[in-house]
Scaffold this active site. Structure first.
Site, PDB file in Angstrom:
ATOM      1  N   SER A 242      39.826 -52.494  31.057  1.00 16.96           N
ATOM      2  CA  SER A 242      39.156 -51.306  30.539  1.00 16.96           C
ATOM      3  C   SER A 242      40.163 -50.336  29.953  1.00 16.96           C
ATOM      4  CB  SER A 242      38.373 -50.618  31.654  1.00 16.96           C
ATOM      5  OG  SER A 242      39.282 -50.062  32.586  1.00 16.96           O
ATOM      6  N   LYS A 243      39.655 -49.242  29.477  1.00 18.43           N
ATOM      7  CA  LYS A 243      40.469 -48.243  28.774  1.00 18.43           C
ATOM      8  C   LYS A 243      41.740 -47.849  29.529  1.00 18.43           C
ATOM      9  CE  LYS A 243      37.671 -46.564  25.265  1.00 18.43           C
ATOM     10  NZ  LYS A 243      37.259 -47.910  24.843  1.00 18.43           N
TER      11      LYS A 243
END
Length: 467
Positions: A242-243
Site C-alpha cells: 500500500s501507499k
RNA sequence: GGGGCGUUCGUCUAGUGGUCAGGACAUUCGUCUUUCUAACGGAGAACACGGGUUCGAAUCCCGUACGCCCUACCA
C-alpha cells in the site's frame, strides 16, 4: 472449462491509479492469453459512480500502455451494461433463483450489530426469502439471490486447487439495489459470460466471491470459466502493498525510471517461476507462463531485485528502443526534453552507458558528460583531481591527441605513453581526464567518453581544463 | 464470532518420499580495473513448531502458532 479459444480479461475499477499489484494481475492475464493465441480484454468496472472517474480510467490505460500490455478491442465500460445486468436479475427472479427483499438497511445493520455483540454469525437471513408475491408491501426492495443453505460446494481453482465451502456460509447476496442499480457481483458474472471469458485470473481476495458468483452461473445455466486466484503482493514488511510502502501506482514506477521490460520480467517472476530462470524475454515468458508455476503464498515486493532485473534488460534492449523509452521517462518526470544534439550524443554513447545502468536515472547520470556544454562545471571531487601538476600533464597530452587517429586503441596508446613519460599509472591520469571531460569523478571509461565526444570537443574540454 | 488460504536462506524461489536442500537478489570478504551504483571470484545464510505414517519426510496425515483474505444495497 472446454477447449474454447482462450479469452482472459483485466477488470480494474477506476477508483485510483493502476496499482502495481493489479498490474501484475493484468500481466498474468495478458501472458496467459498471448501465450495461447487467445484474446485479452479490458473491462472498466465503473459501477461505483461515486468513486469512479474518467481521469482514473485514463491513468489505468496509460499504465497498461507503458507496461506494454496491449488489449484486444475497445475497453468495455461495465456501467454501460447496467440494463443487461438487471435483465438477468429479473430472469433469476422469474425462475425462482432470486427474491425481493424489503428489509431496510437500518434493520440489517441493527441485526449485524447485535450479532457482533453476541459474537454470533453476522450473515443476514432475510425474512422475505419465502414470502409470496401477494404478501409483498408496496415499498422499495432489493433483489437477492436465493442461496442454498444445505450441503457444500467444491470449486476447482488452477492455483488454489479444490476449495470447499459450506453452503450455509453463503449469504443471499444483493443482486440489484433498491434504487434499481445492479451490484458488482452480478455485473462481473454477466459481463464475463457475455464477453465469452474462458479464464478468470484475479487476486485471491476474490476467492470467496467465486462461490457466490458460482451460484449465478448455476441459476443461469451458463458455462463456467476456469478459475485462477493468484496471491496478492505484499510490501517488504509482509503487509498488503500500500501507499505507505512508497510507490503503488504504475506511473510512479515509470517516473522512477524502471524500464517496462524489466518491470514485466520482475512482476512475472514474483509469485511465478519456471525452474531457476530469473531473467527472460517477453517471448520466453509467454511460452513458459502457466498456472502450475504460480505459487500459493503471497510474495513480497523487493526493489533491489527489481533494479537488478531492470539493469539486465537495459543492457540488452536495442539502442533505438532504449532511447525512445528514455525520452518517455524524461517526459514522465517532467524533465526538459533532450535537444537533437543531446539525443544524438546519447544514441552514440548508449553502448557504454547501458552497461552500467540499472535504471534510467543512473543512465542519465552516466550520460552527464554528453548532456553538458562547455565550459564544463566541476563538482567537488572532480575539482580535486585538477591540480597544477595534472593540468600541465593534460596540456601536454592535448597536442598528442590532436595528431591521433580517433580510435580506441590509438587513444589508449597515446594516454598510456604520456602517463608512462611521467612515471604514473594510467589510473592517475584517468582522474584528471575524467574531471576535464565530464566534471565528475564517476563516469564511463575515459576512452569511451573521448570516442563519444569526438576529437574536437575532447580537445576543447581538455584545453579548458588545462588553461 | 464464522469461513477460506498460506508458512523452504533477510527477500524471490527450485524441490512433488532417499539431494551435501539448488539458483537469484541482497549481505559480506576478496580480485581486477581508469572511477563506479561495473565485472569477476569466495563465504555466511532456510525447510514455523509438535505429533504421527514410513526403512526413510521439506515433500503424506493430524494438531498448534503466526500471517493474510472474505464475511456490504464497495469493487
Amino acid at each position: 472449462m472446454s477447449d474454447r479459444p482462450v479469452v482472459t480479461r483485466f477488470a480494474p475499477s477506476p477508483t485510483g491509479a493502476l496499482h502495481i499489484g493489479s498490474a501484475r494481475t493484468a500481466l498474468f492475464n495478458w501472458l496467459y492469453a498471448r501465450g495461447r493465441g487467445g484474446t485479452f480484454l479490458l473491462r472498466i468496472e465503473d459501477t461505483d459512480k461515486a468513486r469512479s472517474t474518467s481521469e482514473n480510467t485514463q491513468i489505468i490505460l496509460d499504465g497498461m500502455r507503458w507496461l506494454g500490455l496491449d488489449w484486444d478491442g475497445e475497453p468495455i465500460s461495465q456501467s454501460a451494461n447496467a440494463s443487461r445486468h438487471v435483465e438477468v436479475a429479473q430472469e433469476m427472479l422469474a425462475n425462482g433463483h432470486a427474491y425481493k427483499c424489503f428489509s431496510t438497511q437500518d434493520e440489517i445493520e441493527a441485526f449485524r450489530e447485535t450479532a457482533r455483540a453476541a459474537k454470533t454469525s453476522t450473515l443476514f437471513r432475510s425474512p422475505w426469502r419465502d414470502v409470496s408475491e401477494d404478501e409483498h408491501p408496496d415499498k422499495p426492495y432489493v433483489i437477492r439471490l436465493k442461496a442454498p443453505r444445505e450441503g457444500q460446494t467444491t470449486l476447482h481453482d488452477e492455483v488454489q486447487g479444490d476449495v470447499t465451502w459450506a453452503n450455509d456460509q453463503l449469504d443471499d447476496m444483493v443482486l440489484v439495489r433498491s434504487d434499481g442499480s445492479p451490484v458488482y457481483m452480478l455485473a462481473v458474472v454477466v459481463d464475463d459470460h457475455d464477453m465469452g471469458v474462458t479464464h478468470v485470473i484475479r487476486g485471491d481476495d476474490h476467492l470467496a466471491n467465486a462461490f457466490r458468483q458460482n451460484l449465478i452461473y448455476d441459476a443461469m445455466r451458463w458455462e463456467k470459466p476456469t478459475l485462477a486466484h493468484i496471491p496478492l503482493i505484499f510490501g517488504p514488511d509482509g503487509k498488503k502493498l500500500s501507499k505507505r510502502h512508497g510507490a503503488t501506482g504504475a506511473a510512479e514506477y515509470q517516473a522512477m525510471g524502471y524500464p517496462a521490460a524489466g518491470m514485466r520480467n520482475y512482476l512475472t517472476r514474483l509469485g511465478w517461476s519456471h525452474g531457476d530462470d530469473e531473467f527472460f524475454t517477453d517471448e520466453q515468458a509467454r511460452d513458459w507462463f502457466d498456472f502450475d508455476g504460480i505459487g500459493k503464498s503471497p510474495a513480497r515486493f523487493d526493489f533491489k531485485k527489481l533494479e537488478n532485473i531492470c539493469g539486465q534488460h537495459i543492457a540488452v534492449i536495442d539502442d533505438a528502443a532504449l532511447l525512445k523509452e528514455l525520452v518517455e521517462y524524461l517526459q514522465a518526470t517532467g524533465a526538459e526534453p533532450l535537444t537533437t544534439d543531446q539525443s544524438d550524443g546519447i544514441l552514440r554513447g548508449l553502448y557504454c552507458l547501458k552497461e552500467r545502468s540499472k535504471i534510467f536515472p543512473q543512465l542519465i547520470e552516466k550520460a552527464h558528460f554528453i548532456l553538458i556544454n562547455r565550459p564544463v562545471e566541476l563538482d567537488e571531487k572532480a575539482a580535486a583531481h585538477l591540480t597544477n601538476v595534472s593540468r600541465s600533464i593534460l596540456a601536454e597530452l592535448t597536442p598528442h591527441l590532436q595528431n591521433a587517429s580517433w580510435t580506441r586503441s590509438t587513444l589508449e596508446g597515446v594516454v598510456a605513453s604520456v602517463a608512462e613519460a611521467h612515471d604514473m599509472k594510467l589510473g592517475k591520469l584517468a582522474g584528471p581526464l575524467r574531471a576535464a571531460l565530464a566534471g565528475r569523478s564517476v563516469t564511463p571509461s575515459v576512452f569511451d567518453m573521448m570516442l563519444v565526444l569526438g576529437q574536437d570537443e575532447t580537445i576543447a574540454r581538455l584545453k579548458d581544463a588545462s588553461d
